[in-house]
Design an enzyme around this catalytic site. Structure first.
Site, PDB file in Angstrom:
ATOM      1  N   GLU A 173      -8.004 -29.904 -27.951  1.00 40.25           N
ATOM      2  CA  GLU A 173      -6.621 -28.591 -26.835  1.00 40.25           C
ATOM      3  C   GLU A 173      -6.376 -29.753 -26.005  1.00 40.25           C
ATOM      4  OE1 GLU A 173      -8.266 -25.135 -25.963  1.00 40.25           O
ATOM      5  OE2 GLU A 173      -9.397 -25.807 -26.597  1.00 40.25           O
ATOM      6  N   HIS A 216      -4.417 -24.513 -30.534  1.00 46.95           N
ATOM      7  CA  HIS A 216      -5.847 -24.220 -30.905  1.00 46.95           C
ATOM      8  C   HIS A 216      -6.436 -24.576 -32.153  1.00 46.95           C
ATOM      9  CE1 HIS A 216      -9.620 -22.434 -29.663  1.00 46.95           C
ATOM     10  NE2 HIS A 216      -9.651 -22.358 -27.772  1.00 46.95           N
ATOM     11  N   HIS A 267      -5.993 -18.076 -21.991  1.00 45.51           N
ATOM     12  CA  HIS A 267      -4.718 -18.656 -22.924  1.00 45.51           C
ATOM     13  C   HIS A 267      -3.991 -17.823 -22.718  1.00 45.51           C
ATOM     14  CE1 HIS A 267      -7.752 -21.416 -24.171  1.00 45.51           C
ATOM     15  NE2 HIS A 267      -8.675 -20.976 -25.365  1.00 45.51           N
TER      16      HIS A 267
HETATM   17  C1  BGC Z   1     -12.091 -22.203 -24.477  1.00 46.92           C
HETATM   18  C2  BGC Z   1     -13.739 -21.764 -24.938  1.00 46.92           C
HETATM   19  C3  BGC Z   1     -13.337 -20.626 -25.622  1.00 46.92           C
HETATM   20  C4  BGC Z   1     -12.552 -20.330 -25.965  1.00 46.92           C
HETATM   21  C5  BGC Z   1     -11.957 -18.872 -27.664  1.00 46.92           C
HETATM   22  C6  BGC Z   1     -11.593 -22.260 -25.338  1.00 46.92           C
HETATM   23  O1  BGC Z   1     -10.798 -23.252 -25.479  1.00 46.92           O
HETATM   24  O2  BGC Z   1     -12.524 -23.870 -23.812  1.00 46.92           O
HETATM   25  O3  BGC Z   1     -13.948 -21.619 -23.499  1.00 46.92           O
HETATM   26  O4  BGC Z   1     -14.442 -19.940 -25.310  1.00 46.92           O
HETATM   27  O5  BGC Z   1     -11.413 -21.068 -26.454  1.00 46.92           O
HETATM   28  O6  BGC Z   1     -11.923 -19.114 -28.435  1.00 46.92           O
END
Ligand code: BGC
Length: 350
Positions: free
Chosen positions: A316, A185, A111
């Site tokens: 997402e 998110h 991320h």
């Molecule tokens: C991911 C997860 C991750 C989470 C974190 C998601 O976008 O797919 O693997 O643990 O984000 O908050």
């Protein structure tokens, strides 16, 4: 009263004294509202009215800025420069290696790295049209930030429309070749944030294929058919029905959406059977990461409520994860003179 309105308010102050503002966009006819803060270009709230003047919060958020500064879940945030996982936090572009930031305690890049776009202050501007209210957030990511090459000018534009759509537009321009893959998110629970798990929600995803990941959730470069797997949601299923058949005991998977996606194309629909509340997702992107909050735990959220494991789901919309490594995936590389443009609509029906 105008149909669409926007109310700014002070949300808090960062340790360095910068003020964080919250914007509440309202559809005064339907009663739906969304709130956004300029820290992380974060969606902090989505509310819809219920019976007898009640209001229901449908996304996980916090009431105080300090709670946003101190959590690992990415509640409602804008994720970038590249969402999802980049194995070894490095990639090669035309013979040159690039090294990205590794998140704390992690050997890979998740991320956008340790200080991604979810942890910076964005500039904001409000505009109102007859059929929508908008907040445009802008951020200039400097050359080398989190290891990424090039100065990137980024925009996240949130709109609430008179059709009860939450529309998110992401745009970016660069002065050097850089990978870009932005997403939102938000964690949704259509029964109401903090009201149990989402395991009884009924999901349909119009995708025949998904991106394979290894035991560390890193993409392998393969795309396979959903047929015969617990990931096949071409027909509606309760989330809880086959969740224990997934290797990690939860959904955390990127669907490869049919090609030639345009914004009029529905990619997923999810319904909470008791209230009937429904969320439809439309996107221009080739991928949809579907996540059932597997690493959520008993945790305090806004309104004095508590969430839990499987307490919410995320939709997402993004490029296919691993695209920096696998040339068979749509290219994530943005070139100087090009515009990265991503549009997603979350449409609520209640
Ligand atoms: C991911 C997860 C991750 C989470 C974190 C998601 O976008 O797919 O693997 O643990 O984000 O908050």
């Amino acid at each position: 009263m105008p149909e669409m309105s926007c109310q700014p308010s002070e949300f808090g102050e960062l340790p360095d004294g910068q003020t964080v503002t919250q914007y509440t966009l309202r559809n005064n006819l339907s009663g739906m509202s969304i709130s956004i803060i300029n820290y992380g270009a974060t969606l902090t709230s989505v509310k819809v009215p219920g019976l007898g003047g009640t209001v229901h919060e449908l996304t996980l958020g916090f009431d105080h800025l300090n709670e946003y500064l101190d959590h690992d879940f990415y509640f409602g945030a804008t994720i970038g420069r590249v969402a999802n996982r980049i194995a070894t936090a490095s990639y090669n572009y035309k013979g040159q290696d690039f090294y990205l930031s590794k998140n704390k305690g992690y050997s890979h890049h998740l991320h956008g790295g340790e200080k991604g776009f979810d942890k910076v202050i964005w500039q904001s501007e409000v505009s109102i049209q007859s059929d929508r209210a908008n907040v445009e957030l802008s951020y200039i990511s400097s050359d080398g930030e989190q290891g990424y090459p090039g100065t990137l000018k980024v925009k996240t534009i949130y709109s609430l429309t008179s059709a009860n759509e939450l529309k998110v537009i992401f745009e970016a321009e660069t002065d050097r070749v850089t990978p870009v893959d932005l997403t939102n998110h938000a964690y949704w629970n259509l029964a109401g944030a903090g009201h149990g798990t989402i395991l009884d929600h009924v999901l349909q995803v119009f995708a025949d294929q998904y991106v394979v990941t290894d035991q560390d959730l890193l993409p392998t470069g393969q795309i396979v058919e959903v047929d015969g797997t617990p990931f096949d949601f071409r027909q509606p299923h309760h989330l809880g029905e086959r969740i224990n058949d997934t290797s990690i005991g939860g959904y955390d998977i990127c669907y490869a959406l049919p090609t030639a996606i345009d914004l009029s194309r529905l990619v997923a629909v999810i319904k909470e059977p008791v209230t009937g509340r429904t969320l439809e997702v439309y996107t221009t992107e080739p991928g949809l990461q579907f996540y059932t909050g597997n690493s959520l735990k008993s945790y305090p959220i806004s309104g004095g409520l508590t969430t839990q494991r499987f307490g919410a789901f995320c939709m997402e919309t993004q490029n296919l994860p691993g695209a920096v490594h696998y040339p068979q995936f749509p290219s994530p590389f943005l070139l100087p003179g090009e515009l990265y443009h991503h549009e997603t609509i979350y449409r609520l029906i209640w």
